[in-house]
Scaffold this motif. Structure first.
Motif: not given
Length: 182
Positions: A33-34, A25-28, A55-58
């Motif tokens: 971060y979809e 939930f923290y990531l989303r 994560m780097g690419e995002y």
């Protein structure tokens, strides 16, 4: 003892699932971060390197979008975070150095350092090479320009890139008045 061991195992699994759910939930929702998925988050300890890369690419994708939309502060944050995870994205490095150059005051030495740190990964990118050597010239670091041009001239494989680097070496020698070497 069987019940105690079973209880401890159940509590550990429940705690792990709760922790990974909170992280999902923290990531989303906190980091927006979809692309985060619950199952990828559950097995995160087994695929931490792949997660860092994703994560780097995002972050780089978000940084490029922010840069194109003119939100340079967000672009700098996203690009910096992305480049700590994905080191070889030449376009992202160029965007970040453009931010440094256009800042108030311009931070050209910082831009040169960022470009220089990743130049070997981007020896096939003419825009990258050109920006790096132009900034060295702008800062008056002619000797460094010549030395780096000679180093990267040997490492470059593409004849067009070799020609470009040779031109910058010649410019450096001419600037120093050393026409014999040019």
């Amino acid at each position: 003892w069987k019940r105690v061991v079973t209880l401890i195992i159940v509590l550990l699994l429940t705690s792990y699932m709760a922790l990974m759910s909170a992280f999902f939930f923290y990531l989303r929702y906190k980091l927006s971060y979809e692309e985060a998925s619950y199952w990828k988050t559950i097995i995160l300890p087994l695929r931490i390197q792949a997660h860092r890369q994703e994560m780097g690419e995002y972050y780089i994708k978000e940084g490029k979008a922010a840069f194109k939309n003119g939100d340079f502060a967000s672009a700098r944050s996203y690009l910096s975070a992305g480049l700590t995870r994905v080191h070889n994205d030449g376009e992202a490095i160029i965007m970040l150095t453009q931010y440094y150059i256009q800042g108030h005051p311009p931070r050209i030495p910082m831009a040169i350092k960022k470009l220089g740190d990743h130049i070997e990964d981007n020896l096939n990118n003419a825009d990258y090479i050109q920006l790096y050597f132009q900034l060295l010239s702008l800062e008056g670091r002619i000797t460094e320009k010549i030395n780096n041009a000679e180093i990267y001239l040997k490492k470059a494989e593409d004849p067009v890139i070799k020609h470009l680097i040779a031109q910058f070496a010649i410019q450096g020698y001419v600037s120093l008045g050393n026409l014999d070497r040019a």
